[in-house]
Motif scaffolding. Sequence first.
Motif, PDB file in Angstrom:
ATOM      1  N   UNK A  19       0.706  -1.061  -0.119  1.00 43.82           N
ATOM      2  CA  UNK A  19       0.024  -0.088   0.091  1.00 43.82           C
ATOM      3  C   UNK A  19       0.867   1.220  -0.166  1.00 43.82           C
ATOM      4  N   UNK A  20       0.419   2.392  -0.876  1.00 47.55           N
ATOM      5  CA  UNK A  20       1.068   3.437  -0.514  1.00 47.55           C
ATOM      6  C   UNK A  20       0.787   4.414   0.582  1.00 47.55           C
ATOM      7  N   UNK A  21       1.769   4.955   1.184  1.00 48.35           N
ATOM      8  CA  UNK A  21       1.759   5.832   2.189  1.00 48.35           C
ATOM      9  C   UNK A  21       2.603   6.962   1.802  1.00 48.35           C
ATOM     10  N   UNK A  22       2.829   7.865   2.808  1.00 49.04           N
ATOM     11  CA  UNK A  22       3.653   9.172   2.679  1.00 49.04           C
ATOM     12  C   UNK A  22       5.103   8.795   2.585  1.00 49.04           C
ATOM     13  N   UNK A  23       5.520   7.750   2.820  1.00 46.65           N
ATOM     14  CA  UNK A  23       7.269   7.466   2.812  1.00 46.65           C
ATOM     15  C   UNK A  23       7.380   6.761   1.343  1.00 46.65           C
ATOM     16  N   UNK A  24       8.626   6.235   1.263  1.00 51.38           N
ATOM     17  CA  UNK A  24       9.108   5.724   0.107  1.00 51.38           C
ATOM     18  C   UNK A  24       9.236   4.230   0.491  1.00 51.38           C
ATOM     19  N   UNK A  25       8.502   3.416   0.097  1.00 51.12           N
ATOM     20  CA  UNK A  25       8.587   2.082   0.176  1.00 51.12           C
ATOM     21  C   UNK A  25       8.086   1.369   1.532  1.00 51.12           C
ATOM     22  N   UNK A  26       7.332   2.359   2.247  1.00 49.90           N
ATOM     23  CA  UNK A  26       7.186   2.267   3.763  1.00 49.90           C
ATOM     24  C   UNK A  26       5.708   1.428   3.929  1.00 49.90           C
ATOM     25  N   UNK A  27       4.988   1.503   2.945  1.00 51.37           N
ATOM     26  CA  UNK A  27       3.526   0.906   3.099  1.00 51.37           C
ATOM     27  C   UNK A  27       3.393  -0.492   3.447  1.00 51.37           C
ATOM     28  N   UNK A  28       2.210  -0.857   3.939  1.00 43.20           N
ATOM     29  CA  UNK A  28       2.056  -2.119   4.329  1.00 43.20           C
ATOM     30  C   UNK A  28       2.224  -3.056   3.203  1.00 43.20           C
ATOM     31  N   UNK A  29       3.038  -4.173   3.438  1.00 42.50           N
ATOM     32  CA  UNK A  29       3.370  -5.090   2.336  1.00 42.50           C
ATOM     33  C   UNK A  29       2.291  -6.202   2.196  1.00 42.50           C
ATOM     34  N   UNK A  30       1.778  -6.220   0.935  1.00 44.34           N
ATOM     35  CA  UNK A  30       0.563  -7.235   0.694  1.00 44.34           C
ATOM     36  C   UNK A  30       1.162  -8.261   0.134  1.00 44.34           C
ATOM     37  N   UNK A  31       2.182  -8.327  -0.716  1.00 41.80           N
ATOM     38  CA  UNK A  31       2.552  -9.516  -1.492  1.00 41.80           C
ATOM     39  C   UNK A  31       4.124  -9.392  -1.852  1.00 41.80           C
TER      40      UNK A  31
END
Length: 102
Positions: A19-31
């Motif tokens: 998932x995207x959030x405000x950071x770079x590559x910091x969102x919740x990993x889905x897969x």
Amino acid sequence: FPFFWAILYGLPVGVTVHKLDTGIDTGEILYQKAYNFPDFRSVFQYYKKIYNDLASDFFEAIAVLDGKRDKQSVAVSASPSYFSLPNREDYEKLKSKKIRFI
């Protein structure tokens, strides 16, 4: 060129959908999926295989969002890193490992 750098520095090669959030590559990993291509001799071969699988990887991540499958992740020991485009010296290092770009 994430796969170029991973191959050059012997880092894990794989795909992460998060998932995207405000950071770079910091969102919740889905897969996540790790690849091991011991016979591949070019960066292009890596990209070709990974892009060929990309649509099914996205569908797997969407299934997680829909609650139809559990999250799948692989343990990655490498810390996040970011590189610019490779220069001539980087390409020569890759060639010294007997790996071509194309």
